[in-house]
Write an enzyme that holds these catalytic residues in place. Sequence first.
Site, mmCIF file in Angstrom:
data_model
loop_
_atom_site.group_PDB
_atom_site.id
_atom_site.type_symbol
_atom_site.label_atom_id
_atom_site.label_comp_id
_atom_site.label_asym_id
_atom_site.label_seq_id
_atom_site.Cartn_x
_atom_site.Cartn_y
_atom_site.Cartn_z
ATOM 1 N N HIS B 50 66.754 47.443 42.180
ATOM 2 C CA HIS B 50 66.334 48.489 41.247
ATOM 3 C C HIS B 50 66.240 49.816 42.010
ATOM 4 C CE1 HIS B 50 64.320 45.476 38.235
ATOM 5 N NE2 HIS B 50 65.569 45.188 38.497
ATOM 6 N N GLU B 52 63.888 51.870 42.485
ATOM 7 C CA GLU B 52 62.717 52.025 43.362
ATOM 8 C C GLU B 52 62.894 51.268 44.676
ATOM 9 O OE1 GLU B 52 62.847 51.029 40.222
ATOM 10 O OE2 GLU B 52 60.961 51.303 39.148
ATOM 11 N N CYS B 89 58.798 45.911 40.980
ATOM 12 C CA CYS B 89 58.733 47.211 41.645
ATOM 13 C C CYS B 89 57.297 47.730 41.707
ATOM 14 C CB CYS B 89 59.634 48.214 40.930
ATOM 15 S SG CYS B 89 61.378 47.819 41.104
#
Lengths: 369, 169
Positions: B50, B52, B89
Amino acid sequence: MDGSLLPAIQEPPIKKIKPSTNMTINFYLNEVTSSKTPLKVVLNDDISESLPLIEVYTGHIQNPKDISKTVLLLNEKLPIKELQHLKRVKKQDIFLCPITYTNEMTIQEYLKSLDDSFADIFDSFAVIHVPKQPPKLKKQFEDTKEYWPCNFHPDKYLEKLFSDNFFTQEESNMHRKYMYIALLNAKWYVMNDASIHDVPNVTLVVDPIIASVVAVATDNRKKHPTQHSTMLAIDNVARTQNGGAWSPDCELDEETMIPNSLLQCLKAEMPEINFGHRKFKSNRVTDDNNSGTENNETSSLDSPYLCTGYYIYMLREPCVMCSMALVHARAKRIFFCVDNERDGGLKSKVKLQTVSSLNHRFEVFTGFL
Amino acid sequence: MIDFMRQALELAKSALNTNEVPVGCVFVRNGKIVAQSKNSVNETRNPTRHAEINCIDEVLNYCQDRNIEYRSFFEDIIVYVTVEPCIMCAAALKNLNIKEVIYGCANDRFGGHTVIDVGDIYPNSYSLTAHSHAQEAMDLLKQFYKGTNPHAPQEKVKKKKTKQDEEKL
């Protein structure tokens, strides 16, 4: 310890004695193979434990002939959506509503406010305890009979999941063998990396369809905060599918993505275990080639996608980050030995496998020790 | 002031162009961007990549190159991300003791606040703020989910056997 009397001279820190870590691992290795306890599924407590209760009003009907019309009227004027597992009738007693419904009113006043015809039906009222949730297992259903008649739809799979023979002896031995290999990994890392003092977490990924170890990884969070063993294992699986984001810090076997020296050691110790993955084929190859043989199609359908269909064996329950990573990876089953009370995401702090809004759910098992 | 969310949205758009779930993210420290990235799940075939997580790696590289201790460095970082961080995350960012997270639209499917509150599990809590560009962030996601993910496997639906097939057998 009376540390206050110790001289202020700082002695060099005593290195944690490795033999104890090794002893722990040896103890686990022995337990994992010798323990006879059945593996236990991890699900919401409310499935297996006694059902929580709630206080409700019941009314006693004077004339049994009024029962069916009263039930119809109640279903219309006072349906209880959250307690639909409760039957409305027990002989001449009728379940009315939770006691919180009536606010400041008495139950008589409350019923009258809903419909005047309730007025003459009941000759007495009572407050009783009833199960707040529908029974999910037969055992829970038996318990409900003591309180109030409940509807029950037995779920064969769930019953089996909670029985002691969900896994056959053969399957059980297999799971224990893979956990044993995960422990051998931990032992290897402890022996080969002087910076590891405690038993490191290890994640072992197995493809049950071909009974083969697809990837392994151990914790590297001291050097990299998100490189927990699960995150590294998922990346190693990606590497078997021509992907991957992190570069390995040692030489990996090209087929298995396991460090060469570790793989040799595992193969020597466990000659009967397969290592390696099914060949990855991208969907597009066969899409462009629709005239291809049936064989081609089958292999495309059976190609690994993320961790779909894979079993994950871990020494310690994964943290919340790693548990969610396993959801994203669509792993099929997760097995772990030791609880992670600090931030475990499959049992200790939260059980992601029970969160209904998530798009993928796996089964979780523990009880190896 | 630089519109960091605008920059994150641009990254999300470029993710959409490469068939990735359109999420973009920038890490800001003392008013300066120290990392910027987007979702790269399909490219890496790794579902944890992802925006992040990618940014965290960028910061680690940034710190390594400059010989900075990363732990305290993360504590001053403000995260601008177009979609509320998922549970994974959120846990990663909490573990790093990130200062603040500002997001575009909520994440009803995986959100680390909306679906379950990761803040209940980790003691360090960053402040979490929803930002004004929610609609734009959501529109990008809608565009993506309108199309089908070309990397997902074909549905394993059993084809009905035709008579001809049966004759072959």
